[in-house]
Design a protein around this motif. Sequence first.
Motif, PDB file in Angstrom:
ATOM      1  N   ALA A 165       0.836  -1.193   0.004  1.00 57.00           N
ATOM      2  CA  ALA A 165       0.042   0.040   0.014  1.00 57.00           C
ATOM      3  C   ALA A 165       0.956   1.163  -0.048  1.00 57.00           C
ATOM      4  O   ALA A 165       0.447   2.262  -0.403  1.00 57.00           O
ATOM      5  N   ALA A 166       1.990   1.313   0.299  1.00 51.73           N
ATOM      6  CA  ALA A 166       2.833   2.288   0.367  1.00 51.73           C
ATOM      7  C   ALA A 166       3.547   2.535  -0.867  1.00 51.73           C
ATOM      8  O   ALA A 166       4.073   3.674  -1.432  1.00 51.73           O
ATOM      9  N   MET A 167       3.438   1.569  -1.821  1.00 53.70           N
ATOM     10  CA  MET A 167       3.826   1.592  -3.385  1.00 53.70           C
ATOM     11  C   MET A 167       2.696   1.633  -4.155  1.00 53.70           C
ATOM     12  O   MET A 167       2.865   2.432  -5.477  1.00 53.70           O
ATOM     13  N   PHE A 168       1.576   1.030  -4.176  1.00 52.47           N
ATOM     14  CA  PHE A 168       0.650   0.861  -5.339  1.00 52.47           C
ATOM     15  C   PHE A 168      -0.799   1.121  -4.511  1.00 52.47           C
ATOM     16  O   PHE A 168      -0.908   1.038  -3.279  1.00 52.47           O
ATOM     17  N   ASN A 169      -1.828   1.209  -5.556  1.00 49.93           N
ATOM     18  CA  ASN A 169      -3.101   1.243  -5.087  1.00 49.93           C
ATOM     19  C   ASN A 169      -3.084  -0.613  -4.947  1.00 49.93           C
ATOM     20  O   ASN A 169      -2.548  -1.354  -5.755  1.00 49.93           O
ATOM     21  N   THR A 170      -3.772  -0.953  -3.803  1.00 50.24           N
ATOM     22  CA  THR A 170      -4.072  -2.319  -3.836  1.00 50.24           C
ATOM     23  C   THR A 170      -5.494  -2.793  -3.373  1.00 50.24           C
ATOM     24  O   THR A 170      -6.270  -2.091  -3.008  1.00 50.24           O
ATOM     25  N   VAL A 171      -5.784  -4.244  -3.735  1.00 49.88           N
ATOM     26  CA  VAL A 171      -7.214  -5.049  -3.285  1.00 49.88           C
ATOM     27  C   VAL A 171      -6.606  -6.138  -2.694  1.00 49.88           C
ATOM     28  O   VAL A 171      -5.796  -6.969  -3.382  1.00 49.88           O
ATOM     29  N   ASP A 172      -7.066  -6.268  -1.626  1.00 52.35           N
ATOM     30  CA  ASP A 172      -6.886  -7.693  -0.933  1.00 52.35           C
ATOM     31  C   ASP A 172      -8.244  -8.456  -0.488  1.00 52.35           C
ATOM     32  O   ASP A 172      -9.180  -7.650  -0.297  1.00 52.35           O
ATOM     33  N   SER A 173      -7.890  -9.545  -0.008  1.00 53.18           N
ATOM     34  CA  SER A 173      -9.025 -10.217   0.704  1.00 53.18           C
ATOM     35  C   SER A 173      -8.876 -10.545   2.046  1.00 53.18           C
ATOM     36  O   SER A 173      -9.316 -11.642   2.648  1.00 53.18           O
ATOM     37  N   TYR A 174      -8.499  -9.701   2.884  1.00 56.70           N
ATOM     38  CA  TYR A 174      -7.965  -9.990   4.310  1.00 56.70           C
ATOM     39  C   TYR A 174      -9.332 -10.633   5.019  1.00 56.70           C
ATOM     40  O   TYR A 174     -10.482  -9.707   4.985  1.00 56.70           O
ATOM     41  N   ASP A 175      -9.532 -11.901   5.563  1.00 53.93           N
ATOM     42  CA  ASP A 175     -10.787 -12.255   6.233  1.00 53.93           C
ATOM     43  C   ASP A 175     -10.900 -12.719   7.442  1.00 53.93           C
ATOM     44  O   ASP A 175     -11.452 -13.468   8.015  1.00 53.93           O
TER      45      ASP A 175
END
Length: 329
Positions: free
Chosen positions: A85-95
């Motif tokens: 997240a410090a370098m890119f836009n991100t998407v994750d599935s933290y569940d």
Amino acid sequence: MKKTKVGIVGYGNLGKGVQAAVKQNPDIELVGVFTRRPVDTVNVNEEGVEVVNVDDTEDYIDKIDVMLLCGGSATDLPVQGPKFAAMFNTVDSYDNHDEIPEYYSEMNEVAEENGNTSAISIGWDPGLFSMNRMLAEAVLPEGNAYTFWGHGVSQGHSDAIRRIDGVKDAVQYTVPKEDAIERVRQGENPELATKKKHTRECYVVAEEGADKEQIKEEIKTMPSYFADYETTVNFVTQEELDTEHSAMPHGGFVMRSGQTGENKDSNQIIEFSLNLDSNPEFTASVLVAYARAIHQLNQEGQTGAKTVFDVPLSYLTHKSSAELRKELL
């Protein structure tokens, strides 16, 4: 058509599902797969897609619009989420539901500081189920909400078992209790404790010489994963696991039973369900849709962490507002 360029971090079942999902979206382009393994051991079978060591991700900051993080929630995403997240836009599935508020705060701080946008806890639960829980509660403020998962393989819980010392491989099934589901459908509005809604079935391949009783105890007492459930641990051979437990089905129900009317004498039941042949492939499809949305939000200047509650539905599709009104409204 200008395409959203994405990268995949982690090339396991979820990462491979993302690769397949990208091919179904004409406005999304896969640039590279980022892995901790030696790059010459990873074959993505797709021309034009680079395989890159995670240590070299900074070289791709200007080449990727959104990075899709496909690691596990137990140990991967708590580290990888803020890092990327410090370098890119991100998407994750933290569940890990219990830890989402803390994870959100950390991701929001890092993403905002760096002008990026991060969608967290994207998938079907948390994710699509979360949206339906919120919608049902808004429509039926007087009532009770119920979520049932399964019968199916939980990737996050299976991954958590595999992290235990002495475990070679493992698969965990979440199994809903049918009698509890029927009570909700009948409008009983039952008060259901966690143990009254689900059981968890674990199939574990132990390392040679491992203490099976210790493994079983660690599984059954694991906070946030198994401690609050009726959990059965079965030790099997690798051959049996591969033969009988290699598929990854899943699904479940979000239900709300409420009352309307002046005297609250009308019972209303909302139910949303999923029946999935492949949990990782479906979750991957949701991640890809949100990659499109996160790219657009970032272009509009919205930074920080976002959940499914913060993203307009129309941002998930490549179709125009006019097309949506004509075809789906």
